[in-house]
Design an enzyme around this catalytic site. Sequence first.
Site, PDB file in Angstrom:
ATOM      1  N   THR A  54       0.868  -1.169   0.000  1.00  0.00           N
ATOM      2  CA  THR A  54       0.000   0.000   0.000  1.00  0.00           C
ATOM      3  C   THR A  54       0.907   1.221   0.000  1.00  0.00           C
ATOM      4  O   THR A  54       1.887   1.292   0.752  1.00  0.00           O
ATOM      5  CB  THR A  54      -1.005  -0.006   1.175  1.00  0.00           C
ATOM      6  OG1 THR A  54      -1.787   1.188   1.096  1.00  0.00           O
ATOM      7  CG2 THR A  54      -0.322  -0.089   2.527  1.00  0.00           C
ATOM      8  N   GLU A  55       0.633   2.175  -0.906  1.00  0.00           N
ATOM      9  CA  GLU A  55       1.625   3.216  -1.182  1.00  0.00           C
ATOM     10  C   GLU A  55       1.850   4.167  -0.016  1.00  0.00           C
ATOM     11  O   GLU A  55       2.830   4.901  -0.008  1.00  0.00           O
ATOM     12  CB  GLU A  55       1.265   4.007  -2.446  1.00  0.00           C
ATOM     13  CG  GLU A  55      -0.078   4.676  -2.402  1.00  0.00           C
ATOM     14  CD  GLU A  55      -1.077   3.945  -3.286  1.00  0.00           C
ATOM     15  OE1 GLU A  55      -1.036   2.699  -3.295  1.00  0.00           O
ATOM     16  OE2 GLU A  55      -1.872   4.625  -3.948  1.00  0.00           O
TER      17      GLU A  55
END
Lengths: 222, 222, 211, 211
Positions: free
Chosen positions: C47-48
């Site tokens: 997840t960025e």
Amino acid sequence: MIDKRVPDLSAAVAPIHDGAAVMIGGFGSSGIPMGLIHALLDRGARGLTVISNNAGAGEVGISALLREGLVSKVVCSYPRTPGSIWFERRYEAGEVELEVVPQGTLAERIRAAGAGLGGFLTPTAYGTLLAEGKETRVIDGIGYVLEPPLPADFALVRGEAGDRWGNVRYHATARNFNPVMAMAARHTIAEVRTLSDTPLDPHSVVTPGIFVHAIVEHGERP
Amino acid sequence: MIDKRVPDLSAAVAPIHDGAAVMIGGFGSSGIPMGLIHALLDRGARGLTVISNNAGAGEVGISALLREGLVSKVVCSYPRTPGSIWFERRYEAGEVELEVVPQGTLAERIRAAGAGLGGFLTPTAYGTLLAEGKETRVIDGIGYVLEPPLPADFALVRGEAGDRWGNVRYHATARNFNPVMAMAARHTIAEVRTLSDTPLDPHSVVTPGIFVHAIVEHGERP
Amino acid sequence: MMRLTEDQIAARLAADIPDSAYVNLGIGLPNRVAQHVPEGREVFYQTENGLLGVGPAPLPGQEDPELIDASKKLVTTLPGAAFFDQAESFAIMRGGHLNIAVLGAYQVAQNGDLANWATLDDKHPPAVGGAMDLVAGVPQILVIMRHTDRAGEPKLLERCTYPLTGAGVVNRVYTDLGVFAVTPDGFRVVELAAGNSLDEVQAETGARLLA
Amino acid sequence: MMRLTEDQIAARLAADIPDSAYVNLGIGLPNRVAQHVPEGREVFYQTENGLLGVGPAPLPGQEDPELIDASKKLVTTLPGAAFFDQAESFAIMRGGHLNIAVLGAYQVAQNGDLANWATLDDKHPPAVGGAMDLVAGVPQILVIMRHTDRAGEPKLLERCTYPLTGAGVVNRVYTDLGVFAVTPDGFRVVELAAGNSLDEVQAETGARLLA
């Protein structure tokens, strides 16, 4: 299952081919993947480009690779560490090519390769011999040099602890170039003092396992 | 003696002047320096440029700064988080300027400012609307956009724990933009859940104290 | 027309994610793919906002408000997870370290162009997030979306009319009507949802489908 | 001539390092400055291999082989120290976060040019290390060196003859004969080592000294 573990040092370095560009972590005597370097020495791949901060010292590590004639080029910031006898000998004889890169530019070029960037503008070396032939520009009165990314085929790194997912954490100043090099190679091989069956604490991880392709335990400190 | 501690949130934000560019850490609801933002709201500095990943939501944080008309420009990657009511209202009324930057380019531009770089070449946004008017070049068949560094006058960051030297560590995904923003501002103010009299473990530090100019405890999580 | 449900599309895409893959899932429908990856495969989701090894939603009472994904939903960590900051997170994405990104789309063109960040609607501010970084750096870009928009207009097109997220970046499109590969010659049908003919699906598509 | 010892030069420079300063010390003589900072000042030393808060040499039996400084000497950490990697270490240096760097030099010119990384000797490979990064990013560059080289030739010059480390970067020079500030007009004498006249010191200097 994600499992980056390999059984031993020689299996770890088996993919390293003649002519490969190999990053080697470490600064001075700390954080050097000595087990992997000596396995590479035993393997005997030739015509290597070695990318590292120093050019080795004494009869071990990078210095031993130079002694055995395996290295055709060194990219580093400081090849004059006391005891760099084999680098000096090969260099004076014209048997090894040298590219000197300022230390921060070396770290940043390696990081740029790992981060998918096409280059960066740095004030370092502007107006000096090391900027000759390079594209420069002045922005708001400050001169900058455009530096390209520096990738490699392989990176050999050394950590304190690792897990099967390839996560690595480092001890004290043994961190140095290891995290950026781990990012920048097509195939990164990590040597760790302890390889654990249980995962590292995700807060303590410095090199996420996604950057590591093979991990091997080597208890001895260099 | 190195002591970055300030007595309370309002003392921490006292230097923030009208027209300042202020970076604000956080992503979604995690890692937002909510105590500092609300102290800034009370202080009432006007004409602010806010640099953050989002443009706030609901009636708190950046959204409250927008509601009170303190913000003249937002630099962010994603101003359309559900509940960004005050940003949308100000934007539709033409009362706030918007610069949309791809998220990774935003992080990298902020880092470049902190690292003293003059810019970098990124493949992100090449060939799109967000590259229009920007310098581009093609290297080895890949198109890149030249992006400038993004500095700020102030950075407001939120950490899990800190010490008097200004060292900060983060919890879980509350890390996000906080470490790069801490590097990139002339004056960085850290809000931490616990401010300790004893130093943090040097291995656990993510933001070294050298990047932090003031640190204050604020126990509540946003 | 026989149409797959959103969960069926997600499950179809999930079947194509191999064991040991590193994957980024976009917000919304792409995020649902994680729930459908077949048993026995260890897939690591990034997840960025700074986590590799995203686990499922927490059990009640075990929520950590500072452990969220890019959708801002509460998550957990898998064994082997790692936290990092935003610059490193995008180094992972831009630097080619992930294997697959799964994204939603407004439009996909037969040359692989992707439009998923801005419409031509002046009323709403544009919002790009990390989509342009993903398409710049991830070698396999899989799009998951409905075959047509709410007005019934095709989303697979000869050419995108909305602003591009990236040019020539999409590898495959998974919709409620089938799976379509982007090839040098255009969209090639990998498979059609059971019960539909090529002609029927072609009628809802804005570019020629190759059998 | 009355000449200060190396430790006396180091002590003189150390007196100019204020409390709470962040300082990088070069290899060799610059490194000795840390031993002379007056009591009561908390000074934080950075070593570019990845530590801020370098402490004194370890007591016997407490050595950590992986805790070294840029000279490759064993060190300790002060309370409040932090470890980081090489890219971040140079972000600290290049990004203007340190207050002072203390460097050795082959030559310093009256316009502030510094030469400390390469001679014209073809036999030895050039070695730059972190010197060019420091002069690019640190606002106060203090040079500590002998006033003349081993052959008695001056090292303070009108113009450097060796390749530059940086152009116009030096703020002050501390030698065995005094302290010299780089000004727009050239070298200004801040003080002379006790017992020497300006004329005597001028005779060992390759540029005009301003009183």
